[in-house]
Design a protein around this motif. Structure first.
Motif, PDB file in Angstrom:
ATOM      1  N   LEU A   1      46.541  26.000  32.003  1.00  0.00           N
ATOM      2  CA  LEU A   1      45.256  25.704  31.691  1.00  0.00           C
ATOM      3  C   LEU A   1      44.623  24.717  32.716  1.00  0.00           C
ATOM      4  N   GLU A   2      45.380  23.902  33.483  1.00  0.00           N
ATOM      5  CA  GLU A   2      44.769  23.096  34.712  1.00  0.00           C
ATOM      6  C   GLU A   2      44.480  24.177  35.788  1.00  0.00           C
ATOM      7  N   LYS A   3      45.057  25.180  35.853  1.00  0.00           N
ATOM      8  CA  LYS A   3      44.857  26.246  37.097  1.00  0.00           C
ATOM      9  C   LYS A   3      44.391  27.497  36.517  1.00  0.00           C
ATOM     10  N   MET A   4      42.893  27.774  36.662  1.00  0.00           N
ATOM     11  CA  MET A   4      42.415  29.096  36.112  1.00  0.00           C
ATOM     12  C   MET A   4      41.122  29.152  36.907  1.00  0.00           C
ATOM     13  N   TYR A   5      40.746  30.442  36.675  1.00  0.00           N
ATOM     14  CA  TYR A   5      39.619  30.997  37.330  1.00  0.00           C
ATOM     15  C   TYR A   5      39.380  30.548  38.653  1.00  0.00           C
ATOM     16  N   ASN A   6      38.095  30.051  39.339  1.00  0.00           N
ATOM     17  CA  ASN A   6      38.078  29.694  40.586  1.00  0.00           C
ATOM     18  C   ASN A   6      39.211  28.815  41.240  1.00  0.00           C
ATOM     19  N   ASN A   7      40.010  27.942  40.251  1.00  0.00           N
ATOM     20  CA  ASN A   7      40.792  26.983  40.589  1.00  0.00           C
ATOM     21  C   ASN A   7      42.486  27.580  40.409  1.00  0.00           C
ATOM     22  N   GLY A   8      42.321  28.857  40.155  1.00  0.00           N
ATOM     23  CA  GLY A   8      43.632  29.598  39.407  1.00  0.00           C
ATOM     24  C   GLY A   8      44.742  29.807  40.618  1.00  0.00           C
ATOM     25  N   ILE A   9      45.821  30.148  40.181  1.00  0.00           N
ATOM     26  CA  ILE A   9      47.141  29.970  41.039  1.00  0.00           C
ATOM     27  C   ILE A   9      47.003  31.006  42.209  1.00  0.00           C
ATOM     28  N   PHE A  10      46.210  32.252  41.929  1.00  0.00           N
ATOM     29  CA  PHE A  10      46.239  33.238  43.039  1.00  0.00           C
ATOM     30  C   PHE A  10      44.958  33.286  43.879  1.00  0.00           C
ATOM     31  N   LYS A  11      44.415  32.034  43.644  1.00  0.00           N
ATOM     32  CA  LYS A  11      43.094  31.771  44.571  1.00  0.00           C
ATOM     33  C   LYS A  11      42.976  32.303  45.915  1.00  0.00           C
ATOM     34  N   ASP A  12      44.110  32.396  46.621  1.00  0.00           N
ATOM     35  CA  ASP A  12      44.021  32.758  47.882  1.00  0.00           C
ATOM     36  C   ASP A  12      44.484  34.178  48.218  1.00  0.00           C
ATOM     37  N   LYS A  13      44.286  34.880  47.100  1.00  0.00           N
ATOM     38  CA  LYS A  13      44.744  36.338  46.841  1.00  0.00           C
ATOM     39  C   LYS A  13      43.625  37.023  46.352  1.00  0.00           C
ATOM     40  N   LYS A  14      43.463  38.476  47.031  1.00  0.00           N
ATOM     41  CA  LYS A  14      42.444  39.341  46.675  1.00  0.00           C
ATOM     42  C   LYS A  14      42.906  40.476  45.742  1.00  0.00           C
ATOM     43  N   ALA A  15      42.202  40.849  44.790  1.00  0.00           N
ATOM     44  CA  ALA A  15      42.631  42.104  43.787  1.00  0.00           C
ATOM     45  C   ALA A  15      41.528  42.875  43.606  1.00  0.00           C
ATOM     46  N   MET A  16      41.790  43.965  43.381  1.00  0.00           N
ATOM     47  CA  MET A  16      40.748  44.985  42.908  1.00  0.00           C
ATOM     48  C   MET A  16      41.081  45.955  42.051  1.00  0.00           C
ATOM     49  N   LEU A  17      40.028  46.687  41.246  1.00  0.00           N
ATOM     50  CA  LEU A  17      40.499  47.830  40.437  1.00  0.00           C
ATOM     51  C   LEU A  17      39.823  48.975  41.155  1.00  0.00           C
ATOM     52  N   SER A  18      40.760  50.180  41.142  1.00  0.00           N
ATOM     53  CA  SER A  18      40.269  51.299  41.862  1.00  0.00           C
ATOM     54  C   SER A  18      40.658  52.454  40.862  1.00  0.00           C
ATOM     55  N   PHE A  19      39.875  53.260  40.386  1.00  0.00           N
ATOM     56  CA  PHE A  19      39.811  54.067  39.164  1.00  0.00           C
ATOM     57  C   PHE A  19      39.301  55.069  39.052  1.00  0.00           C
ATOM     58  N   THR A  20      39.497  56.060  38.371  1.00  0.00           N
ATOM     59  CA  THR A  20      38.933  57.431  38.236  1.00  0.00           C
ATOM     60  C   THR A  20      38.256  57.661  36.721  1.00  0.00           C
ATOM     61  N   THR A  21      37.351  58.163  36.461  1.00  0.00           N
ATOM     62  CA  THR A  21      36.615  58.282  35.078  1.00  0.00           C
ATOM     63  C   THR A  21      36.517  59.910  34.832  1.00  0.00           C
ATOM     64  N   GLY A  22      36.570  59.894  33.372  1.00  0.00           N
ATOM     65  CA  GLY A  22      36.187  61.438  33.040  1.00  0.00           C
ATOM     66  C   GLY A  22      34.676  61.455  32.945  1.00  0.00           C
ATOM     67  N   ALA A  23      33.958  60.288  32.634  1.00  0.00           N
ATOM     68  CA  ALA A  23      32.475  60.094  32.331  1.00  0.00           C
ATOM     69  C   ALA A  23      31.875  60.367  33.932  1.00  0.00           C
ATOM     70  N   THR A  24      30.439  60.822  33.984  1.00  0.00           N
ATOM     71  CA  THR A  24      29.854  60.644  35.244  1.00  0.00           C
ATOM     72  C   THR A  24      29.189  59.197  35.274  1.00  0.00           C
TER      73      THR A  24
ATOM     74  N   GLN B   1      52.450  32.840  31.778  1.00  0.00           N
ATOM     75  CA  GLN B   1      52.025  31.511  32.035  1.00  0.00           C
ATOM     76  C   GLN B   1      53.044  30.616  32.811  1.00  0.00           C
ATOM     77  N   GLY B   2      52.281  29.820  33.698  1.00  0.00           N
ATOM     78  CA  GLY B   2      53.220  29.247  34.642  1.00  0.00           C
ATOM     79  C   GLY B   2      53.132  29.903  35.764  1.00  0.00           C
ATOM     80  N   PHE B   3      53.461  31.148  36.059  1.00  0.00           N
ATOM     81  CA  PHE B   3      53.505  31.945  37.287  1.00  0.00           C
ATOM     82  C   PHE B   3      51.998  32.241  37.556  1.00  0.00           C
ATOM     83  N   ALA B   4      51.167  32.964  36.480  1.00  0.00           N
ATOM     84  CA  ALA B   4      49.891  33.451  36.963  1.00  0.00           C
ATOM     85  C   ALA B   4      48.790  32.474  36.699  1.00  0.00           C
ATOM     86  N   PHE B   5      48.800  31.505  35.653  1.00  0.00           N
ATOM     87  CA  PHE B   5      47.780  30.683  35.240  1.00  0.00           C
ATOM     88  C   PHE B   5      48.545  29.572  34.423  1.00  0.00           C
TER      89      PHE B   5
END
Ligand code: FAD
Length: 284
Positions: free
Chosen positions: A129-152, A123-127
């Motif tokens: 109550l005033e700064k969350m979701y589309n108004n969040g602290i990292f709104k100018d950054k992009k993130a993504m999940l890249s992952f493997t699965t066991g399932a098809t 809290q404070g660094f990443a979020f």
């Protein structure tokens, strides 16, 4: 132009794994594009997963009732977080793009990566109550999940045995990444590499390389902006009545989570808004 930085948070135990091969492609391709690439190799560095009192240097505000979220918020303000957390926070601050590379464990990230999220995104660094979701602290950054699965892939369809992958991804992509403000790019999913012939695995790596070449131009996934809600405790943080009334006339829910009892907007957590069918969730 200033050099861009990409941070890859990596969780796999083996350098011979398919995840490690994906990481190699990411580092090569992003470096070729001019990125400075930082890799946080969580198992290799023995990154600690559990969020404890040891994360705070010095005295606690309330030693009688240890509240991790409160204590780490104050410690972040006073630069009294443990050095491994501060180091990861510095990397996040420097990065325009953060990629989480991991094998799917129990429909989620491996414990060591969950620990990274618990301990680094304080809290404070990443979020706040005033700064969350589309108004969040990292709104100018992009993130993504890249992952493997066991399932098809079919196992993770809405009519497959594991259920809809969009539902699986909602907590991580909305509840963690977008909550902190990140624009979340569509996930990169490597379906069942262990049950795939060698040529199929090579093709998956080449498809990832090709996607990385256009990654900077990709539009993020669609989430429900804060402006749709009454952001007060008195209002319960609920959809504003006029918004609710309007959305109830639509054929689909707003997002995977805000479904309003309607059919889920197709591919809400797996495809960027420009790829989705008109009228589903991109017209918020
Ligand atoms: P690996 O086994 O390392 O690799 C697969 C194949 O790729 C191997 O043959 C390897 O030699 C080969 N390979 C390596 N490098 C290359 C290269 N450069 N080019 C081509 N081939 C290469 N799965 C689910 O679907 N849902 C779950 O909820 C889930 N929960 C799990 C929980 C736990 C605790 C565990 C241990 C597993 C779980 N799994 C689950 C399965 C897990 O997600 C898969 O085992 C994992 O994603 C496979 O990825 P890997 O990198 O470990 O593959």
């Amino acid at each position: 132009m200033a050099q861009k930085t990409a941070l890859i948070v990596f969780a796999h135990q083996s350098p011979a794994s398919f995840n490690a091969a994906v990481l190699d492609v990411s580092v090569q391709e992003l470096t070729q594009q001019g990125y400075r690439v930082i890799v946080s190799d969580l198992y290799a560095t023995n990154f600690r997963a559990n969020a404890t009192r040891d994360d705070i240097i010095g005295d606690l505000r309330n030693p009688d009732l240890f509240q991790y979220g409160e204590e780490t918020m104050w410690a972040w303000k006073e630069r009294r977080l443990s050095s491994d957390i501060m180091e990861e926070q510095r990397k996040v601050e420097e990065a325009e793009l953060v990629i989480f590379q991991f094998p799917l464990y129990w429909f989620s990230v491996p414990a060591v990566m969950k620990g990274w999220m618990d301990r680094v995104l304080t809290q404070g660094f990443a979020f706040s109550l005033e700064k969350m979701y589309n108004n969040g602290i990292f709104k100018d950054k992009k993130a993504m999940l890249s992952f493997t699965t066991g399932a098809t892939q079919t196992m993770f369809q809405a009519d497959g045995i594991n259920g809809d992958i969009n539902v699986t991804l909602w907590p991580l992509q909305n509840g963690t990444l977008h909550f902190c403000g990140f624009q979340v790019l569509a996930p990169q999913i490597f379906w069942s590499p262990a049950h795939c012939p060698a040529a199929g695995r090579a093709a998956m790596l080449e498809a990832w390389r090709a996607r990385l070449k256009g990654l900077q131009e990709e539009k993020p996934l669609t989430f429900a902006p804060c402006e749709l809600f009454d952001l007060s405790f008195a209002g319960g943080f609920l959809l504003r009545p006029e918004v609710k009334k309007e959305k109830e006339l639509q054929p689909f829910g707003i997002t995977t989570g805000h479904h309003l009892g309607k059919p889920l907007p197709p591919d809400n957590q797996t495809r960027a808004s420009q790829d989705q069918e008109p009228g589903c969730s991109s017209n918020l």
